[in-house]
Structure formats: C-alpha cells, structure tokens
Design an enzyme around this catalytic site. Structure first.
Site, PDB file in Angstrom:
ATOM      1  N   LYS A 134      37.233  29.426  30.745  1.00 27.25           N
ATOM      2  CA  LYS A 134      38.180  29.764  31.822  1.00 27.25           C
ATOM      3  C   LYS A 134      37.469  30.576  32.901  1.00 27.25           C
ATOM      4  O   LYS A 134      36.328  31.029  32.701  1.00 27.25           O
ATOM      5  CB  LYS A 134      39.349  30.540  31.218  1.00 27.25           C
ATOM      6  CG  LYS A 134      38.918  31.848  30.576  1.00 27.25           C
ATOM      7  CD  LYS A 134      39.941  32.371  29.578  1.00 27.25           C
ATOM      8  CE  LYS A 134      39.475  33.705  29.034  1.00 27.25           C
ATOM      9  NZ  LYS A 134      40.284  34.169  27.913  1.00 27.25           N
ATOM     10  N   ARG A 166      51.327  39.711  24.175  1.00 29.89           N
ATOM     11  CA  ARG A 166      50.933  39.132  25.446  1.00 29.89           C
ATOM     12  C   ARG A 166      51.487  37.718  25.440  1.00 29.89           C
ATOM     13  O   ARG A 166      52.661  37.538  25.658  1.00 29.89           O
ATOM     14  CB  ARG A 166      49.400  39.197  25.624  1.00 29.89           C
ATOM     15  CG  ARG A 166      48.972  38.928  27.050  1.00 29.89           C
ATOM     16  CD  ARG A 166      47.480  39.085  27.257  1.00 29.89           C
ATOM     17  NE  ARG A 166      46.701  38.087  26.513  1.00 29.89           N
ATOM     18  CZ  ARG A 166      45.400  37.875  26.683  1.00 29.89           C
ATOM     19  NH1 ARG A 166      44.718  38.602  27.562  1.00 29.89           N
ATOM     20  NH2 ARG A 166      44.753  36.956  25.986  1.00 29.89           N
ATOM     21  N   TYR A 187      26.673  53.713  54.419  1.00 32.55           N
ATOM     22  CA  TYR A 187      27.988  54.211  54.821  1.00 32.55           C
ATOM     23  C   TYR A 187      28.253  55.607  54.282  1.00 32.55           C
ATOM     24  O   TYR A 187      27.954  55.902  53.115  1.00 32.55           O
ATOM     25  CB  TYR A 187      29.083  53.283  54.296  1.00 32.55           C
ATOM     26  CG  TYR A 187      29.290  52.045  55.143  1.00 32.55           C
ATOM     27  CD1 TYR A 187      29.591  52.135  56.507  1.00 32.55           C
ATOM     28  CD2 TYR A 187      29.194  50.783  54.576  1.00 32.55           C
ATOM     29  CE1 TYR A 187      29.787  50.986  57.267  1.00 32.55           C
ATOM     30  CE2 TYR A 187      29.391  49.639  55.333  1.00 32.55           C
ATOM     31  CZ  TYR A 187      29.685  49.750  56.688  1.00 32.55           C
ATOM     32  OH  TYR A 187      29.876  48.627  57.429  1.00 32.55           O
ATOM     33  N   MET A 234      29.466  45.571  51.972  1.00 37.58           N
ATOM     34  CA  MET A 234      30.045  44.249  51.701  1.00 37.58           C
ATOM     35  C   MET A 234      28.963  43.207  51.419  1.00 37.58           C
ATOM     36  O   MET A 234      29.089  42.405  50.477  1.00 37.58           O
ATOM     37  CB  MET A 234      30.887  43.802  52.906  1.00 37.58           C
ATOM     38  CG  MET A 234      31.633  42.507  52.687  1.00 37.58           C
ATOM     39  SD  MET A 234      32.521  41.985  54.156  1.00 37.58           S
ATOM     40  CE  MET A 234      33.701  43.309  54.349  1.00 37.58           C
TER      41      MET A 234
HETATM   42  C1  PLP Z   1      39.478  34.524  26.890  1.00 37.82           C
HETATM   43  C2  PLP Z   1      39.932  34.177  25.533  1.00 37.82           C
HETATM   44  C3  PLP Z   1      39.015  34.070  24.478  1.00 37.82           C
HETATM   45  C4  PLP Z   1      37.573  34.485  24.599  1.00 37.82           C
HETATM   46  O1  PLP Z   1      37.497  35.896  24.554  1.00 37.82           O
HETATM   47  P1  PLP Z   1      36.110  36.708  24.655  1.00 37.82           P
HETATM   48  O2  PLP Z   1      36.527  38.110  24.440  1.00 37.82           O
HETATM   49  O3  PLP Z   1      35.595  36.469  26.033  1.00 37.82           O
HETATM   50  O4  PLP Z   1      35.204  36.193  23.612  1.00 37.82           O
HETATM   51  C5  PLP Z   1      39.484  33.607  23.258  1.00 37.82           C
HETATM   52  N1  PLP Z   1      40.793  33.301  23.080  1.00 37.82           N
HETATM   53  C6  PLP Z   1      41.708  33.424  24.075  1.00 37.82           C
HETATM   54  C7  PLP Z   1      43.120  33.077  23.805  1.00 37.82           C
HETATM   55  C8  PLP Z   1      41.315  33.886  25.321  1.00 37.82           C
HETATM   56  O5  PLP Z   1      42.225  34.031  26.289  1.00 37.82           O
END
Ligand code: PLP
Length: 346
Positions: free
Chosen positions: A34, A130, A246, A294
C-alpha cells in the site's frame, strides 16, 4: 532530463529482506505494498517480490489495485487483496479487477454477497478497534456461506512487549474453524518476531521489507533498501559568526565550508532533520546545518572534498533517521516525494 535528486533502490536487498522474513515466518509470507509500496513504487516492488516467490500482496484501495493491474499475478498463482474493502463506488473496479476485497464491516459483507460473493478476505477486530467486524457477528452467522480466502486481524502493539499481543492472538486463534476461511493471518513485520504462534498461515510484513526495523530483533536480517541521493547546487565558505538558512538558526562557530543540496521537505526530507540529519561523502559524515527548506538543505562539508555538481548520499538507516527527525520510520519512507527519480539496481 534527470532530476537533481534520486532514490537509489536496492532490489537485491528488497528480495533478501522478504526471504529473511519468509524464513522467520515459517508460514507463507506476503507483502504490504500500500501507499505506493511504502513510497518506493508499488509496481517495481511487486514485480521484484513476485520473482522472489511472494504470492500475497496487500494494497489499501482499488485505485492502488488498478495501478498494479498490468502485472500478471494470476499465472503465478499470486493474488492481491484490498485492505479497505468495497464501497458502492468501488464495485465497478471490484468486478473488473481480479483483486479480492478485505471485508471490514457488515455493510461491506452485504454489498459483496449481493454482488454475487466472489472470493474475498475478511478482517476481524480482535481489540485494536480500528478496522474489522466483531467476533460476535461471526458467531451470529454474518459470514456464513461467504467464500473466504483469508481471515485476518491486525495487532495494535506488535512493536512492543505488551500483554495486548497475547490477548489479540488468543481471540484470533479462537476463531479457527469458526468460519469457512481457508487461511488465517495476523502478523505484520513486528508481529513476525513475536513467535510461531503469531504466524498462522500467512504473514503480512510491510515496513521491514523496505529496510525498516520496527523492533531491534529484526536487525540482523534486514538491510536498507532505499537511499536518498541529491546534487550539490552551490558550495560556499561561511565566515565565523554568519548564519545559514531560514530564521538564521545556525551560526558558524568558525569558518565553515557549506554545500547547498537539491533536497527539501517538499521531497519528504522533513524539517525535523534541521540540525539533526546526516549525509555522507564516502565515509565522512556531513551534518545538516540550519533549517531544511522546501527544496534545499545545507550541509557542513568542511571535512570532505565536495564540489558543485557532486552527488551526496543521505543516511539510509531508517531507525537512525527516525530518531534524528522525530518521525516514525513509516512516515519517513511513505513520505518520499514524487520529484525523485526512482533508480532500481537489480
Ligand atoms: C500496513 C499493514 C500491514 C503491514 O504492516 P507493517 O507494520 O508495515 O509490517 C499488515 N497488515 C495490515 C492490515 C496493514 O494495514
């Protein structure tokens, strides 16, 4: 034209990290890709991990799934799961693409059932509060008849020694055999280190694949994958008592050689690195001095032979960079900007 800054990405290290995590997992080992492969570029990451043997990939949204649609996962027997499930407006993409939704709510379960109920995954909440459906809803038959590939849950505190880990594992293990899911999956990167009774049938590392160390226990096995490199735009001599950057926060304690480098917070080199970041010329550490701008950052190059046009490598050690910046390793890599050329070696 090449950008004046790039990410040097190490495909060998990425594959080695996955193989190391797969070995420790003892079960099948997937990959969370992701957020565009945690900022590295999901497409390039999936191609490499597929070649290494990974067969289970996870994105957040259907837009992220679509961006990977030209990779032939099916003929390798690999699949992609969409962690946030399906909204009404996702259903067209969900019909068109081969990815599976991870259903999180009773409404998502109903939506998927009404659409014909192709194979899916299901997230169950075991205490993180969650995402995920409640175990009580499973007991009441919410999932009956669904074609579930993987039943999963997510650990809230896997990166610390917390009694919550065992509680979540026990809640999850109690669901074994209570659904028609073919597999069960609980552990993220840190969860893999908690032991075999957290591995179930499939693990889902993300951060550690990309060189992050959520827990020190992984340190031996995991190598950095991404290194920021940027070009020196100007070199100057700053007299004792003059300031740099800055708000004139850095004052030269003595005459100092300074390199102004093509990198800034718009690239994800955050202001938290002001006066704390580190770059390297060969083995000589070059401290960041003053505020990160930046698009620019200043380095003290008094101890190195650095000229206009030279490329400078920034510290690739994510745990160290997290301490320096006050940000998490996750924020640091997922925040890597779009202006970088992403250059894969292997
Ligand atoms: C992002 C995610 C992972 C991976 O987690 P890491 O801490 O990056 O290894 C695994 N399972 C779910 C449901 C996630 O959202």
């Amino acid at each position: 034209m090449n950008a004046p800054h790039r990410l040097a990405l190490d495909g060998t290290a990425l594959r080695a990290n996955w193989q190391a995590l797969a070995r420790v997992s003892g079960a099948a080992c997937g990959a969370a890709v992701k957020a565009d492969g945690y900022g590295l570029g999901a497409h390039a990451v999936v191609v490499r991990l597929l070649a290494a043997g990974c067969r289970d990939f996870f994105v957040s949204s259907w837009n992220e799934a679509r961006a990977l649609a030209d990779i032939d996962l099916a003929s390798a027997g690999a699949t992609l799961s969409v962690l946030h499930g399906v909204r009404d407006e996702d259903m067209a993409a969900a019909r068109e693409l081969t990815a599976r939704p991870v259903l999180n709510t009773p409404a998502q379960v109903k939506r998927w059932r009404d659409a014909g109920g192709r194979p899916c995954d299901v997230m169950v909440d075991t205490g993180m509060n969650r995402l995920g459906i409640a175990a009580a809803d499973i007991a009441a038959g919410l999932l009956d008849g669904l074609a579930i590939d993987t039943l999963m849950s997510h650990l809230a505190c896997a990166d610390e020694a917390s009694a919550m880990n065992e509680r979540q594992r026990d809640h999850f293990a109690a669901l074994s055999g209570r659904t028609c899911a073919k597999r069960m999956s609980l552990a993220n990167s840190a969860g893999i280190t908690l032991g075999a009774d957290y591995h179930f049938d499939l693990t889902r590392p993300g951060l550690a694949l990309y060189g992050g160390l959520p827990v020190a226990a992984l340190g031996e096995a995991i190598r950095p994958v991404v290194r920021i490199e940027a070009e020196v735009l100007q070199r100057r001599t700053v007299a004792m008592g003059e300031s740099v950057g800055y708000n004139a926060t850095w004052i030269a304690p003595a005459e100092t050689e300074v390199a102004i480098v093509n990198l800034g917070y718009a690239d994800g080199y955050w202001r938290g690195f002001s006066d704390t970041g580190t770059a390297f010329a060969a083995d000589v550490a070059l401290p960041v001095i003053g505020r990160v701008s930046m698009d620019l950052v200043a380095l003290d190059v008094s101890r190195a032979d650095v000229a206009e046009g030279d490329w400078i490598a920034f510290d690739p050690d994510l745990p160290r960079a997290a301490v320096a910046s006050g940000m998490s390793q996750y924020e640091l890599i997922t925040g890597l900007g779009h202006r970088f050329d992403r250059i894969w070696r292997d």
